[in-house]
Design a protein around this motif. Structure first.
Motif, PDB file in Angstrom:
ATOM      1  N   GLY A 256      86.624  53.377 -17.123  1.00 11.33           N
ATOM      2  CA  GLY A 256      87.400  53.231 -15.901  1.00 11.33           C
ATOM      3  C   GLY A 256      86.479  52.778 -14.781  1.00 11.33           C
ATOM      4  N   THR A 257      87.032  52.461 -13.641  1.00  9.17           N
ATOM      5  CA  THR A 257      86.220  51.968 -12.533  1.00  9.17           C
ATOM      6  C   THR A 257      85.213  53.005 -12.053  1.00  9.17           C
ATOM      7  OG1 THR A 257      87.954  50.447 -11.833  1.00  9.17           O
ATOM      8  CG2 THR A 257      86.287  50.998 -10.197  1.00  9.17           C
ATOM      9  N   MET A 258      85.623  54.254 -11.878  1.00  4.85           N
ATOM     10  CA  MET A 258      84.691  55.283 -11.407  1.00  4.85           C
ATOM     11  C   MET A 258      83.581  55.515 -12.431  1.00  4.85           C
ATOM     12  SD  MET A 258      85.577  55.816  -8.401  1.00  4.85           S
ATOM     13  CE  MET A 258      84.449  57.131  -8.007  1.00  4.85           C
ATOM     14  N   GLN A 259      83.923  55.481 -13.716  1.00  3.43           N
ATOM     15  CA  GLN A 259      82.901  55.632 -14.756  1.00  3.43           C
ATOM     16  C   GLN A 259      81.914  54.466 -14.707  1.00  3.43           C
ATOM     17  OE1 GLN A 259      85.762  55.830 -17.988  1.00  3.43           O
ATOM     18  NE2 GLN A 259      84.948  57.840 -18.574  1.00  3.43           N
ATOM     19  N   ALA A 260      82.426  53.259 -14.509  1.00  2.00           N
ATOM     20  CA  ALA A 260      81.561  52.079 -14.432  1.00  2.00           C
ATOM     21  C   ALA A 260      80.606  52.196 -13.245  1.00  2.00           C
ATOM     22  CB  ALA A 260      82.401  50.810 -14.327  1.00  2.00           C
ATOM     23  N   LEU A 261      81.107  52.657 -12.105  1.00  2.00           N
ATOM     24  CA  LEU A 261      80.246  52.833 -10.932  1.00  2.00           C
ATOM     25  C   LEU A 261      79.201  53.913 -11.173  1.00  2.00           C
ATOM     26  CD1 LEU A 261      82.972  52.519  -8.175  1.00  2.00           C
ATOM     27  CD2 LEU A 261      81.135  50.878  -8.656  1.00  2.00           C
TER      28      LEU A 261
ATOM     29  N   VAL B 139      82.026  42.188  -8.453  1.00  2.00           N
ATOM     30  CA  VAL B 139      83.047  43.151  -8.054  1.00  2.00           C
ATOM     31  C   VAL B 139      82.462  44.535  -7.821  1.00  2.00           C
ATOM     32  CG1 VAL B 139      85.143  44.333  -8.809  1.00  2.00           C
ATOM     33  CG2 VAL B 139      84.889  41.890  -9.215  1.00  2.00           C
ATOM     34  N   LEU B 140      81.665  45.013  -8.769  1.00  2.00           N
ATOM     35  CA  LEU B 140      81.228  46.414  -8.732  1.00  2.00           C
ATOM     36  C   LEU B 140      80.033  46.688  -7.825  1.00  2.00           C
ATOM     37  CD1 LEU B 140      81.683  47.277 -12.501  1.00  2.00           C
ATOM     38  CD2 LEU B 140      83.111  48.046 -10.592  1.00  2.00           C
ATOM     39  N   LEU B 141      79.055  45.798  -7.782  1.00  4.44           N
ATOM     40  CA  LEU B 141      77.843  46.091  -7.012  1.00  4.44           C
ATOM     41  C   LEU B 141      78.100  46.230  -5.514  1.00  4.44           C
ATOM     42  CD1 LEU B 141      75.148  44.076  -8.970  1.00  4.44           C
ATOM     43  CD2 LEU B 141      75.769  46.500  -9.151  1.00  4.44           C
ATOM     44  N   PRO B 142      78.958  45.411  -4.900  1.00  2.00           N
ATOM     45  CA  PRO B 142      79.245  45.655  -3.481  1.00  2.00           C
ATOM     46  C   PRO B 142      79.923  47.007  -3.236  1.00  2.00           C
ATOM     47  CG  PRO B 142      79.847  43.421  -4.059  1.00  2.00           C
ATOM     48  CD  PRO B 142      79.526  44.133  -5.343  1.00  2.00           C
ATOM     49  N   ILE B 143      80.760  47.452  -4.167  1.00  2.00           N
ATOM     50  CA  ILE B 143      81.394  48.769  -4.029  1.00  2.00           C
ATOM     51  C   ILE B 143      80.334  49.856  -4.108  1.00  2.00           C
ATOM     52  CG2 ILE B 143      82.993  50.422  -5.086  1.00  2.00           C
ATOM     53  CD1 ILE B 143      84.555  47.953  -6.152  1.00  2.00           C
ATOM     54  N   LEU B 144      79.431  49.706  -5.061  1.00  2.00           N
ATOM     55  CA  LEU B 144      78.369  50.688  -5.254  1.00  2.00           C
ATOM     56  C   LEU B 144      77.455  50.755  -4.032  1.00  2.00           C
ATOM     57  CD1 LEU B 144      77.280  52.625  -7.428  1.00  2.00           C
ATOM     58  CD2 LEU B 144      75.786  50.785  -8.171  1.00  2.00           C
ATOM     59  N   ALA B 145      77.191  49.621  -3.409  1.00  2.00           N
ATOM     60  CA  ALA B 145      76.284  49.564  -2.260  1.00  2.00           C
ATOM     61  C   ALA B 145      76.971  49.908  -0.937  1.00  2.00           C
ATOM     62  CB  ALA B 145      75.664  48.176  -2.169  1.00  2.00           C
ATOM     63  N   HIS B 146      78.294  49.941  -0.915  1.00  2.00           N
ATOM     64  CA  HIS B 146      79.028  50.169   0.326  1.00  2.00           C
ATOM     65  C   HIS B 146      78.596  51.477   0.981  1.00  2.00           C
ATOM     66  CE1 HIS B 146      82.205  49.882   3.252  1.00  2.00           C
ATOM     67  NE2 HIS B 146      82.546  51.115   2.980  1.00  2.00           N
ATOM     68  N   GLY B 147      78.191  51.384   2.223  1.00  2.00           N
ATOM     69  CA  GLY B 147      77.819  52.572   2.982  1.00  2.00           C
ATOM     70  C   GLY B 147      76.406  53.045   2.762  1.00  2.00           C
ATOM     71  N   GLN B 148      75.637  52.387   1.887  1.00  2.00           N
ATOM     72  CA  GLN B 148      74.266  52.831   1.635  1.00  2.00           C
ATOM     73  C   GLN B 148      73.403  52.756   2.891  1.00  2.00           C
ATOM     74  OE1 GLN B 148      73.014  54.265  -1.241  1.00  2.00           O
ATOM     75  NE2 GLN B 148      75.162  54.279  -1.794  1.00  2.00           N
ATOM     76  N   ASP B 149      73.654  51.771   3.755  1.00  2.00           N
ATOM     77  CA  ASP B 149      72.875  51.645   4.986  1.00  2.00           C
ATOM     78  C   ASP B 149      73.254  52.706   6.005  1.00  2.00           C
ATOM     79  OD1 ASP B 149      71.585  49.459   3.915  1.00  2.00           O
ATOM     80  OD2 ASP B 149      72.969  48.022   4.816  1.00  2.00           O
ATOM     81  N   ASP B 150      74.405  53.349   5.821  1.00  2.67           N
ATOM     82  CA  ASP B 150      74.879  54.339   6.775  1.00  2.67           C
ATOM     83  C   ASP B 150      74.373  55.743   6.471  1.00  2.67           C
ATOM     84  OD1 ASP B 150      76.330  52.271   7.872  1.00  2.67           O
ATOM     85  OD2 ASP B 150      78.146  52.762   6.746  1.00  2.67           O
ATOM     86  N   VAL B 151      73.778  55.945   5.302  1.00  2.00           N
ATOM     87  CA  VAL B 151      73.326  57.275   4.907  1.00  2.00           C
ATOM     88  C   VAL B 151      71.961  57.534   5.529  1.00  2.00           C
ATOM     89  CG1 VAL B 151      72.695  58.751   2.971  1.00  2.00           C
ATOM     90  CG2 VAL B 151      74.594  57.136   2.746  1.00  2.00           C
ATOM     91  N   PRO B 152      71.839  58.569   6.360  1.00  2.83           N
ATOM     92  CA  PRO B 152      70.527  58.832   6.969  1.00  2.83           C
ATOM     93  C   PRO B 152      69.541  59.330   5.920  1.00  2.83           C
ATOM     94  CG  PRO B 152      72.114  60.540   7.579  1.00  2.83           C
ATOM     95  CD  PRO B 152      72.866  59.503   6.780  1.00  2.83           C
ATOM     96  N   SER B 153      68.294  58.955   6.113  1.00  2.00           N
ATOM     97  CA  SER B 153      67.257  59.455   5.201  1.00  2.00           C
ATOM     98  C   SER B 153      67.013  60.920   5.515  1.00  2.00           C
ATOM     99  CB  SER B 153      65.968  58.637   5.378  1.00  2.00           C
ATOM    100  OG  SER B 153      65.470  58.808   6.685  1.00  2.00           O
ATOM    101  N   PRO B 154      66.441  61.698   4.566  1.00  2.00           N
ATOM    102  CA  PRO B 154      66.252  63.127   4.787  1.00  2.00           C
ATOM    103  C   PRO B 154      65.496  63.438   6.078  1.00  2.00           C
ATOM    104  CG  PRO B 154      65.822  62.603   2.502  1.00  2.00           C
ATOM    105  CD  PRO B 154      66.043  61.295   3.226  1.00  2.00           C
ATOM    106  N   GLY B 155      64.569  62.595   6.492  1.00  2.00           N
ATOM    107  CA  GLY B 155      63.807  62.828   7.727  1.00  2.00           C
ATOM    108  C   GLY B 155      64.568  62.497   8.983  1.00  2.00           C
TER     109      GLY B 155
END
Length: 130
Positions: free
Chosen positions: A87-92, A111-127
């Motif tokens: 399924g899509t979630m399993q593929a991701l 199709v899948l890689l942009p979904i997987l990367a979506h929001g990655q720049d918005d996640v703050p690093s632990p520091g």
């Protein structure tokens, strides 16, 4: 819609490099001609209308002969007969694992890689977390 292809290089399982193409779709509103570049000689073909599938269907080809596991769209000619459905979630989830790739032949990467990367720049690093 316009399909844009950008030639680049990708690493191979053996550590070498090989030519590849990253492709994506864009609308006329998203595209602008480059100054001084004539676009009249670029081939243009009308896109045929194809109905969207009732559901996304993916296949996982496991590691074989030193090749990484690969996610394909159902019906991809590059998938082997050993591939099993996802399924899509399993593929991701599978693509988030190191060493797994998405097929560029069938468009799974597109199709899948942009979904997987979506929001990655918005996640703050632990520091940098509040």
């Amino acid at each position: 819609m316009y399909r844009i292809g950008v030639p680049l290089w990708q690493t191979t399982a053996g550590g070498g490099v090989e030519p590849a193409e990253y492709g994506t779709w864009g609308t006329a509103q998203q595209l602008r001609p480059l100054p001084g570049v004539g676009l009249g000689c670029i081939p243009a073909h009308p896109r045929t209308r194809v109905s969207a599938p009732a559901r996304w269907a993916w296949l996982l080809d496991g590691r074989a002969h030193g090749r990484p596991a690969t996610v394909h769209a159902e019906g991809c000619p590059s998938a082997t007969d050993r591939a099993h459905p996802l399924g899509t979630m399993q593929a991701l989830d599978v693509l988030a694992r190191p060493g797994t790739t998405a097929c560029t032949v069938c468009g799974a990467a597109e199709v899948l890689l942009p979904i997987l990367a979506h929001g990655q720049d918005d996640v703050p690093s632990p520091g940098n977390r509040p």
